[in-house]
Design a protein around this motif. Structure first.
Motif, PDB file in Angstrom:
ATOM      1  N   GLY A  75       5.118   8.260  -1.921  1.00 38.72           N
ATOM      2  CA  GLY A  75       4.466   8.185  -0.624  1.00 38.72           C
ATOM      3  C   GLY A  75       5.106   7.126   0.255  1.00 38.72           C
ATOM      4  N   ASP A  76       4.539   6.945   1.435  1.00 35.70           N
ATOM      5  CA  ASP A  76       5.012   5.937   2.377  1.00 35.70           C
ATOM      6  C   ASP A  76       4.523   4.573   1.914  1.00 35.70           C
ATOM      7  N   VAL A  77       5.448   3.616   1.808  1.00 31.75           N
ATOM      8  CA  VAL A  77       5.128   2.269   1.337  1.00 31.75           C
ATOM      9  C   VAL A  77       4.961   1.348   2.543  1.00 31.75           C
ATOM     10  N   PHE A  78       3.875   0.586   2.533  1.00 27.26           N
ATOM     11  CA  PHE A  78       3.548  -0.347   3.596  1.00 27.26           C
ATOM     12  C   PHE A  78       3.398  -1.749   3.025  1.00 27.26           C
TER      13      PHE A  78
ATOM     14  N   VAL B 269      -5.068  13.189   1.582  1.00 24.54           N
ATOM     15  CA  VAL B 269      -4.412  11.890   1.672  1.00 24.54           C
ATOM     16  C   VAL B 269      -4.807  11.097   0.427  1.00 24.54           C
ATOM     17  N   ARG B 270      -3.785  10.509  -0.202  1.00 26.56           N
ATOM     18  CA  ARG B 270      -4.001   9.573  -1.312  1.00 26.56           C
ATOM     19  C   ARG B 270      -3.590   8.209  -0.797  1.00 26.56           C
ATOM     20  N   PHE B 271      -4.435   7.211  -1.036  1.00 23.18           N
ATOM     21  CA  PHE B 271      -4.164   5.865  -0.561  1.00 23.18           C
ATOM     22  C   PHE B 271      -4.414   4.891  -1.697  1.00 23.18           C
ATOM     23  N   SER B 272      -3.501   3.934  -1.853  1.00 22.92           N
ATOM     24  CA  SER B 272      -3.685   2.927  -2.898  1.00 22.92           C
ATOM     25  C   SER B 272      -3.174   1.572  -2.416  1.00 22.92           C
ATOM     26  N   LEU B 273      -3.878   0.525  -2.834  1.00 25.41           N
ATOM     27  CA  LEU B 273      -3.444  -0.853  -2.598  1.00 25.41           C
ATOM     28  C   LEU B 273      -2.920  -1.406  -3.911  1.00 25.41           C
ATOM     29  N   TRP B 274      -1.863  -2.227  -3.807  1.00 27.08           N
ATOM     30  CA  TRP B 274      -1.172  -2.760  -4.979  1.00 27.08           C
ATOM     31  C   TRP B 274      -1.049  -4.278  -4.887  1.00 27.08           C
ATOM     32  N   ALA B 275      -1.106  -4.933  -6.029  1.00 23.60           N
ATOM     33  CA  ALA B 275      -1.014  -6.390  -6.085  1.00 23.60           C
ATOM     34  C   ALA B 275       0.428  -6.877  -6.133  1.00 23.60           C
ATOM     35  N   HIS B 276       1.380  -5.968  -6.119  1.00 24.00           N
ATOM     36  CA  HIS B 276       2.792  -6.344  -6.123  1.00 24.00           C
ATOM     37  C   HIS B 276       3.542  -5.508  -5.095  1.00 24.00           C
TER      38      HIS B 276
ATOM     39  N   ALA C  23       0.862  -1.183   0.000  1.00 28.64           N
ATOM     40  CA  ALA C  23       0.000   0.000   0.000  1.00 28.64           C
ATOM     41  C   ALA C  23       0.896   1.230   0.000  1.00 28.64           C
ATOM     42  N   VAL C  24       0.366   2.320  -0.529  1.00 29.62           N
ATOM     43  CA  VAL C  24       1.084   3.590  -0.513  1.00 29.62           C
ATOM     44  C   VAL C  24       0.126   4.664   0.006  1.00 29.62           C
ATOM     45  N   ARG C  25       0.632   5.454   0.952  1.00 32.11           N
ATOM     46  CA  ARG C  25      -0.126   6.578   1.496  1.00 32.11           C
ATOM     47  C   ARG C  25       0.707   7.845   1.308  1.00 32.11           C
ATOM     48  N   LEU C  26       0.084   8.844   0.708  1.00 29.66           N
ATOM     49  CA  LEU C  26       0.738  10.144   0.540  1.00 29.66           C
ATOM     50  C   LEU C  26      -0.152  11.200   1.171  1.00 29.66           C
ATOM     51  N   ARG C  27       0.400  11.913   2.150  1.00 29.62           N
ATOM     52  CA  ARG C  27      -0.312  13.024   2.772  1.00 29.62           C
ATOM     53  C   ARG C  27       0.341  14.312   2.291  1.00 29.62           C
ATOM     54  N   GLN C  28      -0.504  15.276   1.880  1.00 29.07           N
ATOM     55  CA  GLN C  28      -0.013  16.555   1.365  1.00 29.07           C
ATOM     56  C   GLN C  28      -0.904  17.681   1.863  1.00 29.07           C
TER      57      GLN C  28
ATOM     58  N   GLY D 224      -1.131  -2.923 -11.732  1.00 27.09           N
ATOM     59  CA  GLY D 224      -1.045  -3.567 -10.433  1.00 27.09           C
ATOM     60  C   GLY D 224      -1.852  -2.923  -9.324  1.00 27.09           C
ATOM     61  N   VAL D 225      -2.645  -1.889  -9.617  1.00 27.49           N
ATOM     62  CA  VAL D 225      -3.426  -1.227  -8.578  1.00 27.49           C
ATOM     63  C   VAL D 225      -4.714  -2.012  -8.302  1.00 27.49           C
ATOM     64  N   VAL D 226      -4.942  -2.297  -7.022  1.00 22.09           N
ATOM     65  CA  VAL D 226      -6.177  -2.939  -6.573  1.00 22.09           C
ATOM     66  C   VAL D 226      -7.262  -1.877  -6.464  1.00 22.09           C
ATOM     67  N   PHE D 227      -6.984  -0.801  -5.740  1.00 19.25           N
ATOM     68  CA  PHE D 227      -7.867   0.364  -5.717  1.00 19.25           C
ATOM     69  C   PHE D 227      -7.081   1.592  -5.293  1.00 19.25           C
ATOM     70  N   ALA D 228      -7.674   2.759  -5.546  1.00 20.07           N
ATOM     71  CA  ALA D 228      -7.078   4.039  -5.148  1.00 20.07           C
ATOM     72  C   ALA D 228      -8.189   4.913  -4.566  1.00 20.07           C
ATOM     73  N   ALA D 229      -7.824   5.728  -3.581  1.00 17.24           N
ATOM     74  CA  ALA D 229      -8.799   6.615  -2.932  1.00 17.24           C
ATOM     75  C   ALA D 229      -8.123   7.925  -2.569  1.00 17.24           C
ATOM     76  N   ALA D 230      -8.927   8.956  -2.432  1.00 17.95           N
ATOM     77  CA  ALA D 230      -8.443  10.259  -1.966  1.00 17.95           C
ATOM     78  C   ALA D 230      -9.452  10.799  -0.961  1.00 17.95           C
ATOM     79  N   ALA D 231      -8.927  11.512   0.039  1.00 15.54           N
ATOM     80  CA  ALA D 231      -9.776  12.095   1.076  1.00 15.54           C
ATOM     81  C   ALA D 231      -9.102  13.355   1.609  1.00 15.54           C
ATOM     82  N   VAL D 232      -9.862  14.164   2.359  1.00 17.85           N
ATOM     83  CA  VAL D 232      -9.339  15.425   2.866  1.00 17.85           C
ATOM     84  C   VAL D 232      -9.708  15.608   4.340  1.00 17.85           C
ATOM     85  N   ASP D 233      -8.764  16.127   5.099  1.00 16.26           N
ATOM     86  CA  ASP D 233      -8.975  16.526   6.491  1.00 16.26           C
ATOM     87  C   ASP D 233      -9.094  18.046   6.467  1.00 16.26           C
ATOM     88  N   THR D 234     -10.294  18.565   6.713  1.00 13.58           N
ATOM     89  CA  THR D 234     -10.505  20.008   6.636  1.00 13.58           C
ATOM     90  C   THR D 234     -10.094  20.739   7.914  1.00 13.58           C
TER      91      THR D 234
END
Length: 194
Positions: free
Chosen positions: A172-175, A158-165, A110-115, A142-152
């Motif tokens: 971003g931060d790789v988990f 925050v961008r978050f994505s799950l990967w099959a590899h 997974a990758v999470r990027l906060r900006q 290789g992307v399973v899904f991707a999402a974006a959200a905001v903290d107001t």
């Protein structure tokens, strides 16, 4: 959709097998949680994929506030708090969600990027760009899904994505993904969420 994450940053010499064992024992308990779109059980290990820390940092996409609140106040979250101390729980309002070409594959990373949301910019344009980036990211190999959200409160995207590899091609931060509970993933609203 509502996104949520907490991080347990652990000592540099922490035996991450403890976290792996915990997820193996209890991860399945949310496999049918009402109101949960998806929970990715995530770890980072110091020195792996550029991580400076050992960390357990599950990431959630909720379909309902009731499901999230039941998790937080109904006892499930208390077990983690009892074992590790109560972590700060970050929450973001959903902007977009897209299934990727590897949607039916098991997630391995997974990758999470906060900006920060740029100061002085037009909010509608910034949020539309985040939606466009989610669509672009979901189209990557290789992307399973991707999402974006905001903290107001913090004006943070925050961008978050799950990967099959194990070699995601985005910043971003790789988990590492230990388990995914996704009882309501098919119910997560696709595309722009306003």
């Amino acid at each position: 959709m509502h996104a949520m994450q907490y991080e347990l940053t652990l000592p540099a010499d922490y035996d991450m097998a403890v976290i792996r064992g915990r997820v193996a024992r209890v991860g399945h308990l949310l496999d049918d949680w009402e109101g949960l779109g998806c929970k990715a059980y995530l770890v980072r290990e110091r020195g792996v994929n550029g991580s400076p820390v050992n960390q357990y940092a599950p990431f959630y996409l909720w379909n309902t506030m009731e499901g999230m609140n039941t998790f937080l106040w109904g006892g499930a979250f208390q077990g983690l708090s009892n074992d590790f101390g109560r972590p700060s729980v970050r929450q973001w309002t959903g902007l977009s969600y897209e299934e990727g070409g590897a949607a039916d594959s098991p997630a391995r990373s997974a990758v999470r990027l906060r900006q920060p949301v740029p100061e002085g910019g037009e909010l509608a344009g910034v949020m539309a760009d985040a939606v466009g980036e989610t669509e672009r990211l979901a189209g990557a190999d290789g992307v399973v899904f991707a999402a974006a959200a905001v903290d107001t409160a913090r004006w943070e995207l925050v961008r978050f994505s799950l990967w099959a590899h194990e070699a995601p091609k985005t910043e971003g931060d790789v988990f590492e993904v230990l388990h995914v509970s996704a009882p309501g993933r098919k119910l997560l609203p696709r595309g722009r969420q306003w």
